[in-house]
Design an enzyme around this catalytic site. Structure first.
Site, PDB file in Angstrom:
ATOM      1  CB  VAL A  33      -1.132  -0.190   1.324  1.00  0.00           C
ATOM      2  CG1 VAL A  33      -1.604   1.389   1.308  1.00  0.00           C
ATOM      3  CG2 VAL A  33      -2.080  -1.305   1.246  1.00  0.00           C
ATOM      4  N   GLY A  36       1.876   2.556  -3.331  1.00  0.00           N
ATOM      5  CA  GLY A  36       0.694   2.815  -4.274  1.00  0.00           C
ATOM      6  C   GLY A  36      -0.018   2.252  -5.204  1.00  0.00           C
ATOM      7  CG  ASP A 110      -4.709  -4.719  -6.119  1.00  0.00           C
ATOM      8  OD1 ASP A 110      -3.578  -4.996  -6.448  1.00  0.00           O
ATOM      9  OD2 ASP A 110      -5.526  -4.742  -5.504  1.00  0.00           O
ATOM     10  N   GLY A 113       1.679  -7.040  -0.740  1.00  0.00           N
ATOM     11  CA  GLY A 113       3.075  -6.770  -0.408  1.00  0.00           C
ATOM     12  C   GLY A 113       3.829  -7.628  -0.038  1.00  0.00           C
ATOM     13  CG  MET A 167       8.584   9.162 -11.011  1.00  0.00           C
ATOM     14  SD  MET A 167      10.123   8.920 -10.513  1.00  0.00           S
ATOM     15  CE  MET A 167      11.412  10.124 -11.566  1.00  0.00           C
ATOM     16  CG  ASP A 168       3.716  13.045  -7.180  1.00  0.00           C
ATOM     17  OD1 ASP A 168       4.214  12.032  -6.853  1.00  0.00           O
ATOM     18  OD2 ASP A 168       3.227  13.529  -6.406  1.00  0.00           O
ATOM     19  CB  SER A 469     -22.727 -60.408   6.295  1.00  0.00           C
ATOM     20  OG  SER A 469     -22.855 -60.948   7.646  1.00  0.00           O
ATOM     21  CB  SER A 541     -13.127 -55.241   2.269  1.00  0.00           C
ATOM     22  OG  SER A 541     -12.508 -56.882   2.635  1.00  0.00           O
TER      23      SER A 541
END
Lengths: 632, 303
Positions: A33, A36, A110, A113, A167-168, A469, A541
């Protein structure tokens, strides 16, 4: 991006035609998170007009309640779907998101992480063809970036986009961006990526997400969407040799027999020569059948039904493959394993292994070494904990066709299932087959079965008495045990009624319970054999498959099936416990021979005519047989 | 060499859905397809016909009828099942009928719980189905985006979102104990647009309620409710008006809002959808009852 909001009614049909021709790209986003990641996906959905007004209104409401972006819309809340995730502000599970460009439709896995969600990331990566790995421009390549790259490479993804986000916050500094990309490239050498594209972007402001930003005029590469639009899709699979794992045998009537499945590699045409594995029978494709008509050719990714020219015995899990490029068949192989359960993986424990539609019993025979997901260092390991990764040797109880995971994902990726809880506890990627003799490693125990048996002057064995049986199983088994005792041999008798009073007290007489009843008795008998005993098992069986299962638990020659073959009418006339009478009166459900089937053995080691001979005489015949076999 | 055409996204989605359906047929003893009559169910049924061809799908259809569905839906349901030769089970919660539960008298939450969620669980228990197909898509709603294609349910039909089985490649783990079950969602990766495109391309029949025509409606709390039968009580000041409307989703008529539209064929519907600005679940009153509403309903066993 796909923006159809201004589409004119008369253009709709042409538009749809164009839309239905799109390619599909599945990709995964990795990052936490803090990087981003959710914001980036929210941005892709938002800018591609995939959000509707009411969703936006709901987002506004959610932002005020849970948001972390102040007055701004918190785009991350679009993708954190579970209430627990919104409350804690983290992503817990894989979410799948959908959007489209003019060229392509995208399915985004999505994934969370943090290291404790490694298994979720692995799940998302398993179907992806490309990975977007996020890095915070201020922090650069971190331990978690390395982990993400390693996992992506492990799951066979060859195309990577390194999204240098925020990057801003570093003033779109070119030097910083190039430093990060170069760090990553250096580290990723040897991970086998075919392409790495670094993109400087800001998910929050949208720079270089959809189109080129004018704030990075020094950058000449693609925007994120352009990179997604031009990545390679699907074709790799079609280049592989032909493979079709059979999911379902299609038999609507006696005149039609087809084999339904999805083609995982290559292409096929009528007339092509094929081989069926593991049986290795060969034939030719007669027809490729689909609801929309027969096909001249089918390719990887298509779900079809094949009819063959010859009658070949094929069942679910078999692989139909190109005759001239067969997959390998093995019951021992080396694989990378990712463990996904809170209960540790212990070598030697029986698990179920599912490879495509094939399910077999399997065990990890040896952990060669664990891999530290953060540093990729190899470490010694005796067991594997949740989210740990290791290189292991695996053995299966029957040979399976496979392809090395690096070459064919669908043919080499398997899941591991716990036999008791039925939960998927791990996954693996096959590296290469092993030769049996040189590679099996068992826990060594100094005093073994042979040593114990030698002390008793006998060979251990299971004498498995089956029959209706009242057929006389227990009477014969008792007579036999007395004789063995007088001869000085060590034996034990497991009798149906007695075991049901204790060990199997919790079981009833439904099919499911009968199977479990036999499984427990068979495992117990196996332990007694390991203890060196001659083990007598006297159980109705009724099902062949369970007797087969019991037989397979021990070594060849140790299982002696004794069929006490007494006709139903005689058993019913004897009715020593009054059970047939009750069953006929409807007071006893699921009674073998009455309303529950008895599957007689096809090739028992011994068949005793229970209606004709005395118990003592039959016991003598068994003694003779045991001598002949060298058991006593 | 012949030019090579990669499969389109619809072809891939179709193949994936068929693969999932075949896995269910092979892995389970007693599967069922939940058929809700809507467009997603229509696509689901069409895919089932493809998946097993030339065999018929090896499972019945089941409709959980709340007794408040649109009359046209019921007609369509019976006609389609007969045309395709599919066995159809219709289940109604008779306890709820006896108690007179309905959306007008008890409100949408109680009605949906008793006549849909409880009724579904009742039916699954009654027939002992071990797998049930549903038409839910991941793009519909946030909690659905996180649900597996093979979604495990306990013996009391509960979904545990925090404890889902990892689902990798195309290997689906369908192993369960007695009494437990798996809900299966073959349309998980389809979007609403994919569904409509596929219906158009494959000419799949859908209920005529999706197409616009003049219908009797009343406006209530900003939603247009169609007066489908005489059970709908009018509140003071309400009048029944004839308007051109259609439906984006279909459920119980008192709980399903109509939208005003002139779209009389599929292409026009898709055109309206492409330029629309509100999502399809908006027409459903039940999702808005509370925050995280769908997640809670799903945990309790609602699809």
């Amino acid at each position: 991006m796909l923006d159809a909001t201004s589409l004119r009614p008369e253009d709709t049909e042409a538009y749809l035609l164009q839309q239905s021709d799109k390619e599909l790209l599945r990709f995964i986003t990795c990052g936490s998170v803090d990087d981003g990641k959710s914001t980036l996906i929210g941005r892709l959905l938002f800018d591609s007009k995939q959000l509707f007004e009411d969703q936006l209104a709901a987002l506004g409401q959610d932002s005020r309640r849970w948001g972390t972006t102040g007055e701004e819309m918190d785009l991350a809340l679009l993708v954190d779907g579970l209430a627990a995730e919104r409350e804690q502000g983290i992503t817990i599970d894989v979410a799948y998101r959908f959007f489209a460009s003019e060229k392509r439709k995208f399915i985004v896995a999505d994934t969370p992480g943090h290291e404790q969600y490694t298994r979720n990331m692995v799940t998302g990566a398993s179907t992806a063809e490309l990975a977007v790995i996020l890095v915070d421009a201020r922090k650069g390549v971190l331990t978690q970036t390395r982990r993400h790259a390693f996992l992506v490479s492990l799951l066979g993804i060859r195309q990577v986009v390194l999204a240098v986000n925020k990057m801003d916050l570093v003033d779109f500094d070119r030097g910083r961006f190039e430093e990060i990309v170069s760090d990553f490239r250096q580290f990723a050498e040897g991970l086998g990526f075919e392409s790495i594209i670094g993109i400087p972007l800001s998910a929050l402001t949208g720079d270089n997400v959809i189109s080129a930003s004018d704030r990075t005029d020094w950058y000449e590469g693609p925007s994120l969407l352009e990179a997604l639009d031009t990545a390679r899709v699907g074709r790799e699979q079609e280049e592989l040799p032909f493979r079709l794992p059979v999911q379902w045998v299609n038999r609507p009537n006696l005149d039609f027999r087809g084999y339904s499945g999805t083609i995982t590699g290559g292409r096929i045409r009528p007339g092509d020569e094929i081989v069926v594995l593991p049986s290795a029978r060969t034939s030719k494709v007669e027809r490729i059948v689909t609801y929309d008509g027969e096909l001249d050719e089918a390719v990887a990714g298509q779900a079809v039904t094949l009819c063959l020219e010859d009658e070949v015995d094929i069942s679910r899990g078999d692989v139909i493959a190109a005759a001239d490029a067969r997959p390998e068949v093995t019951d021992q192989f080396a694989a990378h394993l990712v463990w996904m359960s809170d209960q540790p993986l212990l070598p030697g424990r029986k698990l179920l292994l599912q490879l495509g539609p094939k399910q077999v019993s399997a065990q990890v025979t040896e952990i060669k070494h664990a891999v530290n997901v953060n540093t990729m260092e190899h470490t010694a390991a005796k067991q594997l904990e949740l989210n740990e990764i290791a290189v292991c040797n695996v053995s299966t109880d029957q040979p399976i066709p496979f392809g090395p995971y690096k070459q064919e994902r669908e043919g080499g990726g398997f899941i591991l299932i716990d036999r008791i809880s039925n939960i998927t506890v791990g996954c693996g990627m096959i590296d290469f087959p092993l030769r049996r003799a040189s590679n099996v490693h068992w826990q060594e125990i100094a005093v073994d079965k042979q040593a114990r048996a030698a002390l008793k002057s006998q060979q251990p064995a299971i004498l498995w008495f089956t029959g209706l049986s009242g057929s006389g199983k227990s009477t014969v088994a008792n007579a036999l045990e007395k004789k063995l005792h007088l001869l000085g041999h060590h034996s034990y008798l497991l009798d149906g009624d007695n075991v049901r009073h204790g060990l199997n007290r919790d079981l009833g007489f439904t099919d499911v319970d009968r199977v479990e009843n036999i499984r427990r008795v068979a495992e117990t008998a196996k332990l007694f054999v390991d203890a060196g005993l001659i083990t007598l098992v006297s159980f109705i069986s009724p099902f062949r498959s369970e007797r087969r299962m019991a037989r397979d638990l021990v070594e060849d020659g140790e299982f002696i099936e004794v069929f006490v073959d007494t006709p139903l009418e005689i058993c019913e006339a004897r009715d020593p416990k009054g059970l047939y009478r009750k069953a006929r009166a409807g007071q006893l459900a699921n009674f073998t021979g009455i309303d529950s089937p008895y599957e007689a053995p096809e090739a028992p080691e011994m068949r005793l005519p229970g209606a004709e001979e005395e118990p003592d005489a039959m016991a003598d015949r068994i003694i003779d047989e045991l001598r002949r076999r060298g058991v006593i | 060499m012949q030019a090579r055409q990669t499969l389109t996204h619809l072809q891939r989605l179709e193949a994936e859905s068929i693969h999932i359906m075949r896995e269910v047929a092979a892995q389970f003893r007693n599967p069922v397809m939940l058929y809700s009559i809507g467009k997603d169910s229509s696509v689901l049924l069409h895919l089932a016909m493809k998946a097993f061809y030339p065999s018929k799908p090896p499972f019945p259809l089941m409709h959980v009828d709340t007794t408040w569905k649109f009359r046209e839906m019921i007609e369509f349901r019976d006609r389609r099942a007969a045309e395709l030769g599919m066995d159809l089970i219709v289940h109604i919660n008779e306890d709820g009928v006896r108690e007179g539960i309905g959306p007008f008298s008890h409100g949408s939450a109680v009605h949906t719980d008793v006549m849909k969620t409880q009724s579904l669980k009742q039916a699954l228990d009654k027939y002992k189905f071990d797998a049930a197909f549903g038409g839910a898509r991941r793009d519909e709603e946030k909690s659905r985006a996180k649900e597996r294609i093979f979604s495990f349910r306990t013996s009391t039909h509960r979904w545990d979102p925090k404890n889902q089985r990892p689902e990798l490649w195309n290997a689906y783990n369908g192993r369960i104990h007695k009494g437990e079950s798996i809900r299966v969602f073959p349309l998980s990766n389809w979007t609403e647009l994919d569904i409509w495109q596929y219906i158009l391309l494959e000419q799949i029949p859908v209920v005529p309620l999706y197409l616009a025509k003049p219908r009797p409606v009343v406006e209530r709390d900003g939603t247009l409710i169609m007066v489908d039968d005489e059970r709908m009580p009018l509140e003071p000041g309400e009048t029944v008006q004839e308007r051109w409307v259609r439906f984006r989703t279909l459920g119980c008529y008192p709980l399903t809002g109509a939208i005003e539209s002139r779209a009389e064929n599929l292409v026009e519907i898709i055109h309206e959808m492409l330029i629309a600005r509100s999502s399809e679940r908006q027409g459903r009153v039940i999702d808005r009852d509370q925050a995280a509403s769908m997640e809670l309903k799903k945990q309790e066993g609602y699809f």
